[in-house]
Design an enzyme around this catalytic site. Structure first.
Site, PDB file in Angstrom:
ATOM      1  N   GLU A 134     110.659   5.235 -14.971  1.00 22.73           N
ATOM      2  CA  GLU A 134     110.659   3.921 -15.650  1.00 22.73           C
ATOM      3  C   GLU A 134     110.924   2.737 -14.718  1.00 22.73           C
ATOM      4  OE1 GLU A 134     113.475   4.509 -18.869  1.00 22.73           O
ATOM      5  OE2 GLU A 134     112.142   5.909 -19.892  1.00 22.73           O
ATOM      6  N   GLU A 241     107.325  13.921 -22.317  1.00 25.26           N
ATOM      7  CA  GLU A 241     108.383  13.726 -23.330  1.00 25.26           C
ATOM      8  C   GLU A 241     107.783  13.504 -24.718  1.00 25.26           C
ATOM      9  OE1 GLU A 241     111.308  10.784 -22.109  1.00 25.26           O
ATOM     10  OE2 GLU A 241     111.135  11.311 -19.997  1.00 25.26           O
TER      11      GLU A 241
HETATM   12  C1  HXH Z   1     113.180   8.319 -22.223  1.00 21.85           C
HETATM   13  N1  HXH Z   1     113.186   6.885 -22.221  1.00 21.85           N
HETATM   14  C2  HXH Z   1     113.924   8.900 -21.009  1.00 21.85           C
HETATM   15  O1  HXH Z   1     113.019   9.163 -19.967  1.00 21.85           O
HETATM   16  C3  HXH Z   1     114.668  10.188 -21.320  1.00 21.85           C
HETATM   17  O2  HXH Z   1     115.419  10.556 -20.199  1.00 21.85           O
HETATM   18  C4  HXH Z   1     115.589  10.025 -22.498  1.00 21.85           C
HETATM   19  O3  HXH Z   1     116.261  11.260 -22.778  1.00 21.85           O
HETATM   20  C5  HXH Z   1     114.813   9.569 -23.667  1.00 21.85           C
HETATM   21  C6  HXH Z   1     113.704   8.803 -23.503  1.00 21.85           C
HETATM   22  C7  HXH Z   1     112.372   6.243 -23.247  1.00 21.85           C
HETATM   23  C8  HXH Z   1     112.860   4.878 -23.575  1.00 21.85           C
HETATM   24  C9  HXH Z   1     112.515   3.808 -22.810  1.00 21.85           C
HETATM   25  C10 HXH Z   1     112.957   2.525 -23.109  1.00 21.85           C
HETATM   26  C11 HXH Z   1     113.770   2.317 -24.175  1.00 21.85           C
HETATM   27  C12 HXH Z   1     114.144   3.393 -24.957  1.00 21.85           C
HETATM   28  C13 HXH Z   1     113.672   4.661 -24.649  1.00 21.85           C
HETATM   29  O4  HXH Z   1     114.172   1.028 -24.449  1.00 21.85           O
HETATM   30  C14 HXH Z   1     114.306   0.623 -25.714  1.00 21.85           C
HETATM   31  C15 HXH Z   1     115.481   0.061 -26.113  1.00 21.85           C
HETATM   32  C16 HXH Z   1     115.652  -0.358 -27.426  1.00 21.85           C
HETATM   33  C17 HXH Z   1     114.616  -0.210 -28.312  1.00 21.85           C
HETATM   34  C18 HXH Z   1     113.448   0.352 -27.920  1.00 21.85           C
HETATM   35  C19 HXH Z   1     113.276   0.770 -26.630  1.00 21.85           C
END
Ligand code: HXH
Length: 331
Positions: A134, A241
């Site tokens: 990311e 994922e």
């Molecule tokens: C993934 N991120 C990670 O790679 C993984 O390690 C984790 O266990 C779960 C999901 C996904 C993600 C990216 C941005 C994000 C949330 C999840 O940011 C947000 C924050 C608030 C609302 C929506 C998205």
């Protein structure tokens, strides 16, 4: 009763491996499903920076080792997740004893010693690592996501992470992993990043598409366009994922206590189309990993809406196959 049930990993043996994210808890809860359905495992949290090195030079491999042992005993491959990320990384990494930000050299040294220690420990046992997670900014015109890694080291923190990982295990496949990967703006930035890494000779071997999608989108056309675009880089793709939320991203309801028939139908239809696409791109896709196993536990429970459950997988809360499962194995 489930003895006649088809197996995802066997059904897809000639296409790609099928994975699931697990924890030391869920590997027991789901052991029957895992043994029969999945041939690749990822630690959902247990290999993240903050879990493995909560304090300077103090490593805790207990949970990660438990997952590795389970995988080894049961003949499962393991994807490593994840080495360098802006989240779930403790603040000490970026600061010195005075509480000031460390220098570029100090942070590079911490990065290298973490990567050496972690990748080295599981050398030859983890076939693919999400090296950087990311690093691309979502919307705006910004290219890389503002983070401590970027701020202190500069944009080549990504190059360095891959180089250190490659030194630590030259046989491990090294991935760049990101979400919102079908969004055209972000997609172009991810592709730009990967191309730049390739041009600089950085050891990157694949692209991880997280695929946290929902039953309303992205559309199959958007997914196909993205797969085509990523495939053009000539690197293998892993779907790292996968889950399909039953809620639109903007939906904030907390009163849905079970998935409606319409939700489950839409989910089955969506999974059907998505796996048709994955099969069509089998020459490029080497692994499809779900970010969980069955609907009784998902990271999407309470996220991003507190007090709301979600049902994103192929197996229900009783670990029974959903309509979505039958559509995925029936082709
Ligand atoms: C993934 N991120 C990670 O790679 C993984 O390690 C984790 O266990 C779960 C999901 C996904 C993600 C990216 C941005 C994000 C949330 C999840 O940011 C947000 C924050 C608030 C609302 C929506 C998205």
């Amino acid at each position: 009763m489930n003895e006649q049930l088809p197996s995802l990993m066997d059904t897809y043996r000639d296409h790609f491996s099928i994975g699931a994210a697990i924890s030391t808890r869920t590997m027991d809860v789901y052991s029957d499903l895992i043994l029969k359905q999945f041939d690749s495992l990822t630690a959902e949290n247990e290999m993240k920076f903050a879990e493995l090195q909560p304090e300077p030079s103090h490593y805790d491999f207990s949970k990660a080792d438990t997952i590795m042992g389970f995988a080894r005993e049961n003949g499962k491959k393991v994807r490593g997740h994840t080495l360098v990320w802006h989240n779930q990384t403790t603040n000490w990494v970026f600061t010195n004893a005075e509480g000031e930000l460390v220098t570029r050299e100090e942070l590079l040294e911490r990065m290298q010693s973490h990567i050496e220690t972690v990748v080295g420990r599981y050398k030859g046992q983890i076939y693919a690592w999400d090296v950087v997670n990311e690093a691309i900014e979502d919307h705006s015109e910004t290219y890389l996501r503002p983070s401590k890694w970027l701020q202190i080291i500069g944009p080549d923190f990504i190059d360095k992470a891959f180089e250190y990982a490659h030194l630590a295990d030259p046989d491990a496949l090294l991935f760049y992993n990101d979400y919102n990967e079908t969004n055209p703006t972000k997609r172009k930035k991810i592709i730009r990043l990967v191309r730049e890494l390739q041009d600089r000779g950085v050891p990157i071997h694949g692209i991880g598409l997280q695929a946290h999608w929902n039953i309303y989108g992205p559309s199959l056309a958007e997914i196909e366009e993205a797969l085509q675009d990523y495939a053009s880089l000539g690197l293998p793709l892993h779907i790292t994922e996968l889950d399909l939320s039953v809620f639109r991203f903007e939906d904030r309801r907390t009163d849905v206590k079970e998935p409606s028939h319409a939700m489950l139908e839409a989910q089955a239809e969506a999974y059907d189309g998505i796996f048709q696409l994955f099969r069509a791109y089998r020459a490029h896709i080497d692994n499809v990993t779900f970010w969980g196993v069955a609907d009784d536990y998902t990271w999407l429970d309470d996220f991003p809406v507190r007090g709301r459950k979600n049902w994103p997988f192929l197996f229900d809360e009783q670990h029974k196959p959903k309509e979505s499962f039958f559509r995925v194995v029936d082709f």
